[in-house]
Structure formats: C-alpha cells, structure tokens
Design an enzyme around this catalytic site. Structure first.
Site, PDB file in Angstrom:
ATOM      1  N   PRO A 292       0.915  -1.170  -0.013  1.00 47.13           N
ATOM      2  CA  PRO A 292      -0.155  -0.056  -0.030  1.00 47.13           C
ATOM      3  C   PRO A 292       0.761   1.333   0.002  1.00 47.13           C
ATOM      4  CG  PRO A 292      -0.226  -1.086   1.992  1.00 47.13           C
ATOM      5  CD  PRO A 292       0.390  -2.170   0.889  1.00 47.13           C
ATOM      6  N   ASN A 293       0.046   2.222  -0.956  1.00 49.24           N
ATOM      7  CA  ASN A 293       0.733   3.597  -0.958  1.00 49.24           C
ATOM      8  C   ASN A 293       1.943   3.744  -1.773  1.00 49.24           C
ATOM      9  OD1 ASN A 293      -1.254   5.089   0.678  1.00 49.24           O
ATOM     10  ND2 ASN A 293      -0.530   3.803   2.338  1.00 49.24           N
TER      11      ASN A 293
ATOM     12  N   ARG B 250       5.492  12.400  -2.999  1.00 49.91           N
ATOM     13  CA  ARG B 250       5.563  13.036  -1.411  1.00 49.91           C
ATOM     14  C   ARG B 250       6.629  12.095  -0.836  1.00 49.91           C
ATOM     15  NH1 ARG B 250      -0.563  11.815  -0.717  1.00 49.91           N
ATOM     16  NH2 ARG B 250      -1.062  12.348  -2.678  1.00 49.91           N
TER      17      ARG B 250
ATOM     18  N   TYR C  39      11.709   8.312   0.938  1.00 54.88           N
ATOM     19  CA  TYR C  39      11.562   7.221  -0.107  1.00 54.88           C
ATOM     20  C   TYR C  39      11.999   7.721  -1.391  1.00 54.88           C
ATOM     21  CZ  TYR C  39       8.058   5.443   3.453  1.00 54.88           C
ATOM     22  OH  TYR C  39       7.838   5.369   4.645  1.00 54.88           O
TER      23      TYR C  39
ATOM     24  N   ASN D  88       7.895  -5.863  -1.380  1.00 53.81           N
ATOM     25  CA  ASN D  88       8.023  -4.604  -0.411  1.00 53.81           C
ATOM     26  C   ASN D  88       6.738  -4.647   0.032  1.00 53.81           C
ATOM     27  OD1 ASN D  88       8.033  -2.297   1.266  1.00 53.81           O
ATOM     28  ND2 ASN D  88       9.038  -1.116  -0.394  1.00 53.81           N
TER      29      ASN D  88
ATOM     30  N   ALA E 109       3.417  -0.996   4.491  1.00 54.22           N
ATOM     31  CA  ALA E 109       2.888  -1.023   5.858  1.00 54.22           C
ATOM     32  C   ALA E 109       2.336  -2.545   6.553  1.00 54.22           C
ATOM     33  CB  ALA E 109       1.638  -0.036   5.915  1.00 54.22           C
TER      34      ALA E 109
ATOM     35  N   GLU F  75      12.277  -9.939   1.219  1.00 57.44           N
ATOM     36  CA  GLU F  75      11.772  -8.812   1.695  1.00 57.44           C
ATOM     37  C   GLU F  75      12.617  -7.794   1.747  1.00 57.44           C
ATOM     38  OE1 GLU F  75       9.129  -8.856   5.375  1.00 57.44           O
ATOM     39  OE2 GLU F  75      10.105  -6.891   6.152  1.00 57.44           O
TER      40      GLU F  75
ATOM     41  N   HIS G 135      13.051  -3.111   1.632  1.00 59.56           N
ATOM     42  CA  HIS G 135      12.365  -2.028   1.813  1.00 59.56           C
ATOM     43  C   HIS G 135      13.199  -0.510   1.545  1.00 59.56           C
ATOM     44  CE1 HIS G 135       9.307  -3.527   4.452  1.00 59.56           C
ATOM     45  NE2 HIS G 135      10.375  -4.411   4.932  1.00 59.56           N
TER      46      HIS G 135
ATOM     47  N   ARG H   9      13.641   3.527  12.432  1.00 56.88           N
ATOM     48  CA  ARG H   9      12.649   4.724  12.469  1.00 56.88           C
ATOM     49  C   ARG H   9      11.632   4.228  13.620  1.00 56.88           C
ATOM     50  NH1 ARG H   9       9.581   4.725   6.574  1.00 56.88           N
ATOM     51  NH2 ARG H   9       8.742   6.073   7.602  1.00 56.88           N
TER      52      ARG H   9
HETATM   53  O1  CA2 Z   1      10.555   1.651   3.390  1.00 52.76           O
HETATM   54  C1  CA2 Z   1      10.000   0.952   2.891  1.00 52.76           C
HETATM   55  O2  CA2 Z   1      10.100   0.586   1.758  1.00 52.76           O
HETATM   56  C2  CA2 Z   1       8.521   0.869   3.633  1.00 52.76           C
HETATM   57  O3  CA2 Z   1       7.999  -0.520   3.289  1.00 52.76           O
HETATM   58  C3  CA2 Z   1       7.614   1.995   3.133  1.00 52.76           C
HETATM   59  C4  CA2 Z   1       6.029   1.928   3.727  1.00 52.76           C
HETATM   60  C5  CA2 Z   1       6.434   1.664   5.349  1.00 52.76           C
HETATM   61  O4  CA2 Z   1       5.136   1.853   5.876  1.00 52.76           O
HETATM   62  C6  CA2 Z   1       7.265   0.789   5.806  1.00 52.76           C
HETATM   63  O5  CA2 Z   1       7.062   0.697   7.023  1.00 52.76           O
HETATM   64  C7  CA2 Z   1       8.665   0.867   5.012  1.00 52.76           C
HETATM   65  C8  CA2 Z   1       5.434   3.033   3.365  1.00 52.76           C
HETATM   66  C9  CA2 Z   1       5.168   3.108   1.956  1.00 52.76           C
HETATM   67  C10 CA2 Z   1       4.502   4.513   1.576  1.00 52.76           C
HETATM   68  O6  CA2 Z   1       5.013   5.271   0.446  1.00 52.76           O
HETATM   69  C11 CA2 Z   1       4.960   6.580   0.306  1.00 52.76           C
HETATM   70  C12 CA2 Z   1       5.276   6.930  -0.807  1.00 52.76           C
HETATM   71  C13 CA2 Z   1       5.288   8.264  -1.083  1.00 52.76           C
HETATM   72  C14 CA2 Z   1       4.290   9.013  -0.258  1.00 52.76           C
HETATM   73  C15 CA2 Z   1       3.510   8.435   0.803  1.00 52.76           C
HETATM   74  C16 CA2 Z   1       4.011   7.246   0.988  1.00 52.76           C
END
Ligand code: CA2
Length: 144
Positions: free
Chosen positions: A9-10, A17, A22, A73, A76, A97, A99, A106
C-alpha cells in the site's frame, strides 16, 4: 528465470510525496531500473502493486508454478499482515523482503516485520537499490 516483484500500500505514491524518506523516483521509474538490471542477467521480471492485502495474497498464491522467486516490499503490511506471511510460507517460493527506508532506524512499530520470518532474508535502507539487491539475492539463492 522469472521473478515477481510485489509492492504494498501507498507505494503507488512514490515520487510524489515524502522524498526525504522514499526518494524522488516513481514506482514506474524503479520498475524500469529493475527491468534493465534483470535483462543484463537474462531474468524476466513482473511488477505488481496493490493497496489491498487480499490482492497481494492472491498474487503470492498465483505465483506457484509461474515464478521462481518473489521480491516483496509489503510496505505497511510488513508490520501487520499474518495473511501475507502465511501465503509466503504456503507457496514455498524463495522470497526476499525489501524496504526503501531502513525500518530499524524508524519508529518502534516499524522495527517489527511479521513477513520477514517467512522470507529467505530482508534488505532494508538502500532506496531503489534495495530492489536491485533483492533481485540479486533471490536469483543467487535460486541458482545454487
Ligand atoms: O521503506 C519502505 O520501503 C516501507 O516499506 C515503506 C512503507 C512503510 O510503511 C514501511 O514501514 C517501510 C510506506 C510506503 C508508503 O510510500 C509512500 C510513498 C510516497 C508518499 C507517501 C507514502
């Protein structure tokens, strides 16, 4: 050899953003970067992203017999999903896996991965290179 890249997700928002966490590149940019890396080592890759847990579970199940390895990946869902963990264990396809950020530097809740124990390993904190390192790791594991 065929490798499935799954994105949770996301991650469809990448590049729009939170670039400090990221990076500036979109998921499509990362997909193109990986496709080139994979071509060099004659590996076929397929990318999939979903904001829906069950869709990711379905893709893992459907990978059986169709893919040699998975790089995931779970975003969340890393920290919450028993369903994705069980699916990885069920199909018995070597899975890495990955990230973008280092989840261990974090918030406390991000340090826990429910999905990593089902995987052959975890790569975390190398930005888009986590995807490349995930590819190398899973291909190396399968080739042995
Ligand atoms: O660091 C990573 O790759 C994560 O899997 C990214 C997830 C986070 O929940 C994990 O703890 C670590 C979040 C992805 C959200 O991606 C976004 C990208 C742009 C703007 C907002 C969120």
């Amino acid at each position: 050899m065929k490798i499935l890249f799954l994105n949770g997700p996301n991650l469809n928002l990448l590049g729009t953003r939170e670039p400090d966490k990221y990076g500036n590149e979109t998921l499509f940019d990362i997909e193109n970067f990986i496709k080139k890396e994979a071509q060099n080592i004659e590996v076929e890759t397929v990318f999939f992203q979903s904001n829906i847990e069950g869709e990711l579970v379905n893709k893992i199940q459907e990978a059986k017999g169709n893919f040699d390895g998975i790089v995931i990946n779970p975003a969340a869902y890393t920290h919450t999903s028993v369903a994705i963990r069980d699916a990885i264990l069920a199909v018995q396809i070597p899975t890495v896996e990955i990230h973008l950020s280092n989840i261990h530097t974090r918030e406390e809740f991000r340090k826990i991965s429910l999905t990593a124990p089902a995987c052959i390993g975890q790569i975390t904190g190398f930005g888009k290179n986590s995807y490349k390192l995930g590819l190398i790791a899973v291909v190396d594991f399968i080739s042995k």
